[in-house]
Design a protein around this motif. Structure first.
Motif, PDB file in Angstrom:
ATOM      1  N   SER A  53       0.924  -1.140   0.035  1.00  6.32           N
ATOM      2  CA  SER A  53      -0.134   0.139   0.095  1.00  6.32           C
ATOM      3  C   SER A  53       0.839   1.308   0.109  1.00  6.32           C
ATOM      4  CB  SER A  53      -1.185  -0.122   1.217  1.00  6.32           C
ATOM      5  OG  SER A  53      -0.263  -0.004   2.409  1.00  6.32           O
ATOM      6  N   CYS A  54       2.279   0.931   0.375  1.00  5.75           N
ATOM      7  CA  CYS A  54       2.945   2.385   0.264  1.00  5.75           C
ATOM      8  C   CYS A  54       3.920   2.370  -1.001  1.00  5.75           C
ATOM      9  CB  CYS A  54       3.881   2.273   1.620  1.00  5.75           C
ATOM     10  SG  CYS A  54       5.105   0.986   1.664  1.00  5.75           S
ATOM     11  N   GLN A  55       3.330   1.782  -2.101  1.00  3.93           N
ATOM     12  CA  GLN A  55       4.381   1.490  -3.254  1.00  3.93           C
ATOM     13  C   GLN A  55       4.592   3.091  -3.726  1.00  3.93           C
ATOM     14  OE1 GLN A  55       4.145  -0.361  -7.837  1.00  3.93           O
ATOM     15  NE2 GLN A  55       2.772  -0.592  -6.526  1.00  3.93           N
ATOM     16  N   CYS A  56       5.665   3.362  -4.354  1.00  3.53           N
ATOM     17  CA  CYS A  56       5.944   4.570  -4.688  1.00  3.53           C
ATOM     18  C   CYS A  56       6.884   4.315  -5.953  1.00  3.53           C
ATOM     19  CB  CYS A  56       6.469   5.686  -3.889  1.00  3.53           C
ATOM     20  SG  CYS A  56       8.114   5.082  -2.957  1.00  3.53           S
ATOM     21  N   TYR A  57       6.914   5.574  -6.646  1.00  5.37           N
ATOM     22  CA  TYR A  57       7.966   5.737  -7.953  1.00  5.37           C
ATOM     23  C   TYR A  57       9.015   6.418  -7.647  1.00  5.37           C
ATOM     24  CZ  TYR A  57       3.634   3.672  -9.782  1.00  5.37           C
ATOM     25  OH  TYR A  57       2.311   2.816  -9.922  1.00  5.37           O
ATOM     26  N   VAL A  58      10.108   6.155  -7.366  1.00  7.10           N
ATOM     27  CA  VAL A  58      11.240   7.140  -7.381  1.00  7.10           C
ATOM     28  C   VAL A  58      11.768   7.625  -8.591  1.00  7.10           C
ATOM     29  CG1 VAL A  58      13.478   7.084  -6.409  1.00  7.10           C
ATOM     30  CG2 VAL A  58      12.086   5.498  -5.559  1.00  7.10           C
ATOM     31  N   ASN A  59      11.806   8.954  -8.676  1.00  5.13           N
ATOM     32  CA  ASN A  59      12.021   9.785  -9.866  1.00  5.13           C
ATOM     33  C   ASN A  59      13.066  10.669  -9.918  1.00  5.13           C
ATOM     34  OD1 ASN A  59       9.401   8.789 -11.119  1.00  5.13           O
ATOM     35  ND2 ASN A  59       8.322  10.416  -9.770  1.00  5.13           N
ATOM     36  N   SER A  60      14.021  10.228  -8.882  1.00  4.64           N
ATOM     37  CA  SER A  60      15.225  11.013  -8.890  1.00  4.64           C
ATOM     38  C   SER A  60      16.388   9.748  -8.679  1.00  4.64           C
ATOM     39  CB  SER A  60      15.493  11.709  -7.496  1.00  4.64           C
ATOM     40  OG  SER A  60      14.933  11.187  -6.524  1.00  4.64           O
ATOM     41  N   GLU A  61      17.664  10.376  -9.049  1.00  5.28           N
ATOM     42  CA  GLU A  61      18.775   9.256  -9.239  1.00  5.28           C
ATOM     43  C   GLU A  61      19.471   8.938  -7.916  1.00  5.28           C
ATOM     44  OE1 GLU A  61      19.512   7.823 -12.270  1.00  5.28           O
ATOM     45  OE2 GLU A  61      17.587   8.831 -12.951  1.00  5.28           O
ATOM     46  N   HIS A  62      18.913   8.902  -6.878  1.00  5.12           N
ATOM     47  CA  HIS A  62      19.454   8.844  -5.528  1.00  5.12           C
ATOM     48  C   HIS A  62      19.664   7.461  -5.281  1.00  5.12           C
ATOM     49  CE1 HIS A  62      17.800  12.655  -4.668  1.00  5.12           C
ATOM     50  NE2 HIS A  62      18.338  12.643  -3.368  1.00  5.12           N
ATOM     51  N   SER A  63      20.881   6.950  -4.678  1.00  2.00           N
ATOM     52  CA  SER A  63      21.190   5.362  -4.320  1.00  2.00           C
ATOM     53  C   SER A  63      20.366   4.950  -3.139  1.00  2.00           C
ATOM     54  CB  SER A  63      22.875   5.656  -3.983  1.00  2.00           C
ATOM     55  OG  SER A  63      23.268   4.110  -3.791  1.00  2.00           O
ATOM     56  N   LEU A  64      19.516   4.044  -3.355  1.00  2.72           N
ATOM     57  CA  LEU A  64      18.681   3.607  -2.397  1.00  2.72           C
ATOM     58  C   LEU A  64      19.048   2.474  -2.097  1.00  2.72           C
ATOM     59  CD1 LEU A  64      15.153   4.310  -4.094  1.00  2.72           C
ATOM     60  CD2 LEU A  64      16.320   5.604  -2.248  1.00  2.72           C
ATOM     61  N   PRO A  65      18.751   1.849  -0.638  1.00  2.00           N
ATOM     62  CA  PRO A  65      19.252   0.435  -0.028  1.00  2.00           C
ATOM     63  C   PRO A  65      18.669  -0.481  -1.012  1.00  2.00           C
ATOM     64  CG  PRO A  65      17.691   2.057   1.702  1.00  2.00           C
ATOM     65  CD  PRO A  65      17.662   2.430   0.457  1.00  2.00           C
ATOM     66  N   GLU A  66      19.565  -1.651  -1.172  1.00  2.00           N
ATOM     67  CA  GLU A  66      19.184  -2.524  -1.982  1.00  2.00           C
ATOM     68  C   GLU A  66      17.930  -3.322  -1.663  1.00  2.00           C
ATOM     69  OE1 GLU A  66      21.159  -6.784  -3.539  1.00  2.00           O
ATOM     70  OE2 GLU A  66      22.545  -5.250  -2.771  1.00  2.00           O
ATOM     71  N   LEU A  87       8.768  -0.008  -2.157  1.00  5.85           N
ATOM     72  CA  LEU A  87       8.146   0.284  -1.262  1.00  5.85           C
ATOM     73  C   LEU A  87       8.325   1.239  -0.238  1.00  5.85           C
ATOM     74  CD1 LEU A  87       7.228  -3.427  -0.194  1.00  5.85           C
ATOM     75  CD2 LEU A  87       5.920  -1.939  -1.560  1.00  5.85           C
ATOM     76  N   GLY A  88       7.623   2.300   0.142  1.00  3.98           N
ATOM     77  CA  GLY A  88       8.061   3.266   0.916  1.00  3.98           C
ATOM     78  C   GLY A  88       8.694   3.048   2.469  1.00  3.98           C
ATOM     79  N   CYS A  89       8.043   1.758   3.017  1.00  5.68           N
ATOM     80  CA  CYS A  89       8.380   1.425   4.081  1.00  5.68           C
ATOM     81  C   CYS A  89       9.746   0.806   4.394  1.00  5.68           C
ATOM     82  CB  CYS A  89       7.258   0.455   4.865  1.00  5.68           C
ATOM     83  SG  CYS A  89       7.216  -1.253   3.899  1.00  5.68           S
ATOM     84  N   GLN A  90      10.275   0.725   3.104  1.00  4.54           N
ATOM     85  CA  GLN A  90      11.772  -0.240   3.113  1.00  4.54           C
ATOM     86  C   GLN A  90      12.721   0.917   2.754  1.00  4.54           C
ATOM     87  OE1 GLN A  90      11.945  -3.512   4.057  1.00  4.54           O
ATOM     88  NE2 GLN A  90       9.899  -2.931   4.810  1.00  4.54           N
ATOM     89  N   ILE A  91      12.485   2.207   2.483  1.00  3.21           N
ATOM     90  CA  ILE A  91      13.456   3.177   2.715  1.00  3.21           C
ATOM     91  C   ILE A  91      13.503   4.309   3.727  1.00  3.21           C
ATOM     92  CG2 ILE A  91      13.872   5.302   1.035  1.00  3.21           C
ATOM     93  CD1 ILE A  91      12.107   4.022  -1.132  1.00  3.21           C
ATOM     94  N   PRO A  92      14.674   3.961   4.500  1.00  8.01           N
ATOM     95  CA  PRO A  92      15.018   4.675   5.767  1.00  8.01           C
ATOM     96  C   PRO A  92      15.199   6.262   5.247  1.00  8.01           C
ATOM     97  CG  PRO A  92      16.583   2.962   5.284  1.00  8.01           C
ATOM     98  CD  PRO A  92      15.610   2.786   4.222  1.00  8.01           C
ATOM     99  N   ILE A  93      15.036   7.233   6.203  1.00 11.61           N
ATOM    100  CA  ILE A  93      15.260   8.424   5.903  1.00 11.61           C
ATOM    101  C   ILE A  93      16.750   8.688   6.485  1.00 11.61           C
ATOM    102  CG2 ILE A  93      14.524  10.806   6.506  1.00 11.61           C
ATOM    103  CD1 ILE A  93      12.557   9.607   4.716  1.00 11.61           C
ATOM    104  N   LYS A  94      17.258   9.067   5.506  1.00 13.16           N
ATOM    105  CA  LYS A  94      18.970   9.511   5.619  1.00 13.16           C
ATOM    106  C   LYS A  94      19.132  10.502   5.107  1.00 13.16           C
ATOM    107  CE  LYS A  94      20.433   4.523   6.430  1.00 13.16           C
ATOM    108  NZ  LYS A  94      20.314   4.532   7.734  1.00 13.16           N
ATOM    109  N   LYS A  95      20.404  11.209   5.419  1.00 13.56           N
ATOM    110  CA  LYS A  95      20.590  12.457   5.018  1.00 13.56           C
ATOM    111  C   LYS A  95      21.115  12.381   3.665  1.00 13.56           C
ATOM    112  CE  LYS A  95      25.519  12.238   6.529  1.00 13.56           C
ATOM    113  NZ  LYS A  95      26.579  12.114   7.461  1.00 13.56           N
ATOM    114  N   GLU A  96      21.727  11.058   2.882  1.00 11.41           N
ATOM    115  CA  GLU A  96      22.009  11.063   1.682  1.00 11.41           C
ATOM    116  C   GLU A  96      20.626  11.306   0.617  1.00 11.41           C
ATOM    117  OE1 GLU A  96      24.688   9.397   4.276  1.00 11.41           O
ATOM    118  OE2 GLU A  96      22.739   8.585   3.976  1.00 11.41           O
ATOM    119  N   LEU A  97      19.480  11.179   1.161  1.00 15.82           N
ATOM    120  CA  LEU A  97      18.111  11.186   0.446  1.00 15.82           C
ATOM    121  C   LEU A  97      18.028  12.500   0.456  1.00 15.82           C
ATOM    122  CD1 LEU A  97      16.288   8.038   1.583  1.00 15.82           C
ATOM    123  CD2 LEU A  97      18.018   8.220  -0.378  1.00 15.82           C
TER     124      LEU A  97
END
Length: 108
Positions: A53-66, A87-97
């Motif tokens: 339910s938290c699916q999102c589309y990443v539209n920037s070139e950030h390096s995300l966790p595997e 899944l948004g729940c699997q992307i922790p908020i870090k300064k690199e983002l």
């Protein structure tokens, strides 16, 4: 430290929000805290990678966790899947983002 994230909601409205990097939050929790999706339509499973339910589309070139096996399997069953789905729940908020740009997937 707060970072800026650009989130396009399901109605196509762009929100630029601040997200704290020191509270162990994930992207789904940020969307919920800013009420960018109707209550009960995002994070239904509580962030366990079990509902998409938290699916999102990443539209920037950030390096995300595997992507974990659980996330990969859940997305394989999700509706409205795109190449840049996460899944948004699997992307922790870090300064690199800082500057991350996402769009929420349509509600299923």
């Amino acid at each position: 430290m707060d970072i800026k994230i650009k989130i396009t909601d399901r109605e196509g409205i762009l929100h630029e929000v601040l997200a704290p990097t020191d509270m162990a939050m994930n992207l789904m929790e940020i969307v919920r805290s800013y009420e960018l999706a109707p209550e009960g339509t995002i994070g239904v499973c509580g962030g366990m990678a079990m509902c998409a339910s938290c699916q999102c589309y990443v539209n920037s070139e950030h390096s995300l966790p595997e992507m974990s096996v659980d996330e990969d399997m859940m997305l394989a069953e999700a509706f409205h899947l795109e190449e840049n789905s996460r899944l948004g729940c699997q992307i922790p908020i870090k300064k690199e983002l800082d500057g991350l740009e996402i769009k929420l997937a349509p509600e299923v």
